[in-house]
Enzyme design. Structure first.
Site, mmCIF file in Angstrom:
data_model
loop_
_atom_site.group_PDB
_atom_site.id
_atom_site.type_symbol
_atom_site.label_atom_id
_atom_site.label_comp_id
_atom_site.label_asym_id
_atom_site.label_seq_id
_atom_site.Cartn_x
_atom_site.Cartn_y
_atom_site.Cartn_z
ATOM 1 N N ASP A 31 0.853 -1.186 0.000
ATOM 2 C CA ASP A 31 0.000 0.000 0.000
ATOM 3 C C ASP A 31 0.894 1.242 0.000
ATOM 4 O O ASP A 31 1.854 1.325 0.759
ATOM 5 C CB ASP A 31 -0.903 -0.010 1.239
ATOM 6 C CG ASP A 31 -2.039 0.990 1.135
ATOM 7 O OD1 ASP A 31 -3.203 0.569 1.154
ATOM 8 O OD2 ASP A 31 -1.756 2.219 1.023
ATOM 9 N N ILE A 32 0.537 2.211 -0.852
ATOM 10 C CA ILE A 32 1.389 3.400 -1.005
ATOM 11 C C ILE A 32 1.360 4.290 0.251
ATOM 12 O O ILE A 32 2.299 5.054 0.497
ATOM 13 C CB ILE A 32 0.963 4.181 -2.280
ATOM 14 C CG1 ILE A 32 2.099 5.026 -2.811
ATOM 15 C CG2 ILE A 32 -0.286 5.000 -2.041
ATOM 16 C CD1 ILE A 32 1.858 5.516 -4.223
ATOM 17 N N GLN A 94 -14.489 2.546 1.196
ATOM 18 C CA GLN A 94 -13.819 2.131 -0.042
ATOM 19 C C GLN A 94 -13.485 3.362 -0.878
ATOM 20 O O GLN A 94 -14.340 4.228 -1.104
ATOM 21 C CB GLN A 94 -14.714 1.180 -0.859
ATOM 22 C CG GLN A 94 -13.975 0.617 -2.076
ATOM 23 C CD GLN A 94 -14.779 -0.430 -2.849
ATOM 24 O OE1 GLN A 94 -15.971 -0.630 -2.605
ATOM 25 N NE2 GLN A 94 -14.111 -1.090 -3.784
ATOM 26 N N HIS A 100 -10.217 -5.396 -3.100
ATOM 27 C CA HIS A 100 -8.900 -5.629 -2.513
ATOM 28 C C HIS A 100 -9.028 -5.950 -1.032
ATOM 29 O O HIS A 100 -9.947 -5.484 -0.359
ATOM 30 C CB HIS A 100 -7.967 -4.431 -2.700
ATOM 31 C CG HIS A 100 -8.555 -3.123 -2.264
ATOM 32 N ND1 HIS A 100 -9.452 -2.416 -3.036
ATOM 33 C CD2 HIS A 100 -8.378 -2.396 -1.134
ATOM 34 C CE1 HIS A 100 -9.807 -1.314 -2.403
ATOM 35 N NE2 HIS A 100 -9.174 -1.283 -1.239
ATOM 36 N N HIS A 102 -6.928 -5.513 2.426
ATOM 37 C CA HIS A 102 -5.778 -4.946 3.127
ATOM 38 C C HIS A 102 -5.221 -6.046 4.033
ATOM 39 O O HIS A 102 -5.988 -6.693 4.764
ATOM 40 C CB HIS A 102 -6.198 -3.787 4.024
ATOM 41 C CG HIS A 102 -6.738 -2.593 3.298
ATOM 42 N ND1 HIS A 102 -6.004 -1.452 3.106
ATOM 43 C CD2 HIS A 102 -7.944 -2.365 2.721
ATOM 44 C CE1 HIS A 102 -6.747 -0.564 2.448
ATOM 45 N NE2 HIS A 102 -7.919 -1.093 2.206
HETATM 46 P P1 5GP Z 1 -9.643 1.468 0.249
HETATM 47 O O1 5GP Z 1 -9.677 2.871 0.836
HETATM 48 O O2 5GP Z 1 -10.379 1.421 -1.077
HETATM 49 O O3 5GP Z 1 -10.060 0.392 1.189
HETATM 50 O O4 5GP Z 1 -8.120 1.169 -0.040
HETATM 51 C C1 5GP Z 1 -7.419 1.725 -1.094
HETATM 52 C C2 5GP Z 1 -5.953 1.677 -0.710
HETATM 53 O O5 5GP Z 1 -5.193 1.855 -1.888
HETATM 54 C C3 5GP Z 1 -5.537 2.794 0.254
HETATM 55 O O6 5GP Z 1 -5.001 2.215 1.447
HETATM 56 C C4 5GP Z 1 -4.483 3.578 -0.507
HETATM 57 O O7 5GP Z 1 -3.406 3.985 0.297
HETATM 58 C C5 5GP Z 1 -4.049 2.600 -1.567
HETATM 59 N N1 5GP Z 1 -3.610 3.226 -2.800
HETATM 60 C C6 5GP Z 1 -4.223 4.268 -3.431
HETATM 61 N N2 5GP Z 1 -3.559 4.568 -4.565
HETATM 62 C C7 5GP Z 1 -2.512 3.704 -4.643
HETATM 63 C C8 5GP Z 1 -1.452 3.529 -5.603
HETATM 64 O O8 5GP Z 1 -1.351 4.220 -6.616
HETATM 65 N N3 5GP Z 1 -0.571 2.532 -5.350
HETATM 66 C C9 5GP Z 1 -0.663 1.733 -4.241
HETATM 67 N N4 5GP Z 1 0.270 0.796 -4.094
HETATM 68 N N5 5GP Z 1 -1.630 1.881 -3.328
HETATM 69 C C10 5GP Z 1 -2.559 2.846 -3.531
#
Ligand code: 5GP
Ligand code: ZN
Length: 135
Positions: A31-32, A94, A100, A102
């Site tokens: 995760d970035i 989300q 995805h 985590h």
């Molecule tokens: P969500 O908020 O949808 O559960 O998780 C999305 C995750 O993707 C976040 O933790 C965010 O830090 C990660 N993320 C967003 N953009 C990128 C990216 O360009 N590369 C990577 N490796 N992770 C990303």
């Protein structure tokens, strides 16, 4: 592959990522913006929006890959525990709409805390919501 999907582009190698694992059905990468040291994401190669839409086979493969990564975190990062987290739709946090998981290694002294406090519903309310779920 879906146009304008960030994770489809990462899976296709069109955007860079730090890959840590992959198999026929899944890719795992860092995760970035990690919540703890080692926080990674596992995605199915095949696009689906989220938990509502993913096929059961892909869900199984992604869960298995998440567990594989959790064991690697335990052995390689020497973490003290792991959280598996999935968010489905915006009210559930989300932000990227390609399913995805985590995989978040946890350390005894890390700063993560539960984001809410448990409620104490009465037995009537518990029974009512259970009845709604049973349908
Ligand atoms: P969500 O908020 O949808 O559960 O998780 C999305 C995750 O993707 C976040 O933790 C965010 O830090 C990660 N993320 C967003 N953009 C990128 C990216 O360009 N590369 C990577 N490796 N992770 C990303
Ligand atoms: Zn996608």
């Amino acid at each position: 592959m879906v146009d304008d999907c960030l994770f489809c582009k990462i899976v296709a190698g069109e955007l860079p990522s730090e890959r840590v694992d992959e198999d026929e059905h899944t890719v795992a990468f860092m995760d970035i913006n990690p919540w703890t040291r080692g926080h990674a994401l596992v995605v199915p190669r095949k696009h689906s929006r989220n938990l509502y839409e993913i096929g059961e086979e892909d869900l199984r493969h992604t869960a298995a890959a998440g567990r594989r990564l959790a064991l690697r975190m335990r052995d390689g990062l020497e973490c003290d525990g792991v959280n598996l987290l999935n968010s489905c739709e915006e009210p559930a946090w989300q932000t990227v709409f390609h399913f995805h998981l985590h995989v978040i290694p946890r350390f005894t002294d890390d700063p993560l805390r539960l984001p809410g406090s448990p409620m104490s519903p009465g037995t009537d309310e518990l029974a009512a919501v259970a009845a709604q779920l049973r349908g």
